[in-house]
Write an enzyme that holds these catalytic residues in place. Structure first.
Site: not given
Ligand SMILES: [Zn+2]
Length: 295
Positions: A108, A257
């Site tokens: 992400d 991430h």
């Molecule tokens: Zn996020």
């Protein structure tokens, strides 16, 4: 030629975007935590973010390669729909007999930096793994070439809203714009609209589910948080790996991430997952839940 074909294939797949807040990462992700469990419209899984190829080596055009000129190009097989995302946001087979021992890899809040994107893509290629990159619109706008690279190398792009804000707190029009503007910029950049949506902080409500549905987006949060956003993981790839392994289960929807220590952790993490017999589900094999599972 293969390159072009791959683009077409990926088009069949779908893409998404994500990016956002990792810039101010720590504080934003902490917010994630606070609101994550507040999605009232779903049965919350043990969530963690918040709380708790294509072969590019052969880019020769067919015209330059007489031996291939009259052949169908070598294509990467697009998987049949075999899986769906269940209410706990795990990846599960649509029917008996399909491998349950799979995980879904997701990254992400990018695309942010060339070096990190390359690192993730190289490791995914090494393990022949596909992932969803949930991107934010404002980052796509700043780094369109990185989005193209992710797409061109056969990875899947997901929608993570434009600004990485808590969409549950927005009015309906704003929330819709946050989602649909990302659909548009991704299509404008790589030629395909995302097929998957993950709300920032895992924070959603019925209205957001409806907006996703209106855009033919499969909605998910996650079911295995790497906690790579947490300050305890900063610069500690081993901690990221351990967090994932501690929560590992069939169908784990793994939240990661675009962060330096995650890039560093990825090769060993994927090796460990493979060592325990897990396969990496191709996001293109994920469809809407079968009707009988939607009730
Ligand atoms: Zn996020």
């Amino acid at each position: 030629m293969i390159h072009l074909v791959s683009k077409k294939i990926v088009a069949l797949a779908t893409v998404c975007v994500l990016l956002s807040a990792c810039g101010q990462l720590q504080s934003e992700q902490e917010k994630d935590n606070k609101v994550n469990s507040s999605d009232s419209s779903i049965t919350a899984p043990a969530v963690t973010e918040p709380t708790s190829n294509v072969d590019q080596s052969n880019t020769e055009d067919a015209a330059d390669n007489p031996t291939n000129a009259n052949q169908e190009p070598e294509t990467e097989a697009v998987p049949e729909f075999q899986y769906h995302i269940n209410k706990a946001y795990n990846v599960v087979p649509n029917e008996e007999g399909i491998n349950k021992k799979v995980v879904l890899l997701t990254f992400d809040d990018g695309p942010k930096e060339q070096e990190m994107v390359d690192g993730l893509l190289d490791t995914l290629d090494k393990h022949q793994a596909k992932a969803i990159f949930f991107v934010n619109g404002y980052r796509v706008k700043a780094n369109p070439d990185l989005l193209k690279e992710i797409h061109d190398r056969g990875q899947i792009i997901g929608n993570h809203s434009w600004d990485h804000i808590d969409l549950k707190k927005e009015n309906s029009d704003n929330a819709r714009k946050q989602v649909e503007d990302v659909q548009q910029i991704v299509e404008d950049t790589v030629g395909e609209r995302p097929k998957f949506f993950r709300p920032p902080f895992g924070s959603g409500n019925e209205n957001l589910h409806k907006i996703a549905e209106d855009n033919s987006l499969i909605y998910m949060t996650w079911s295995n948080g790497s906690l790579d956003w947490d300050s305890k993981s900063k610069n500690k790839p081993d901690v990221v790996i351990q967090n994932v392994m501690d929560q590992l289960h069939n169908g784990s929807n793994i939240l990661m991430h675009e962060l330096p220590w995650t890039v560093e952790a990825l090769d060993e993490l994927l090796t460990k997952l493979e060592g325990q017999g897990y396969s990496f589900v191709d996001p293109r094999a994920i469809s809407e839940a079968p009707k009988e599972q939607q009730s």
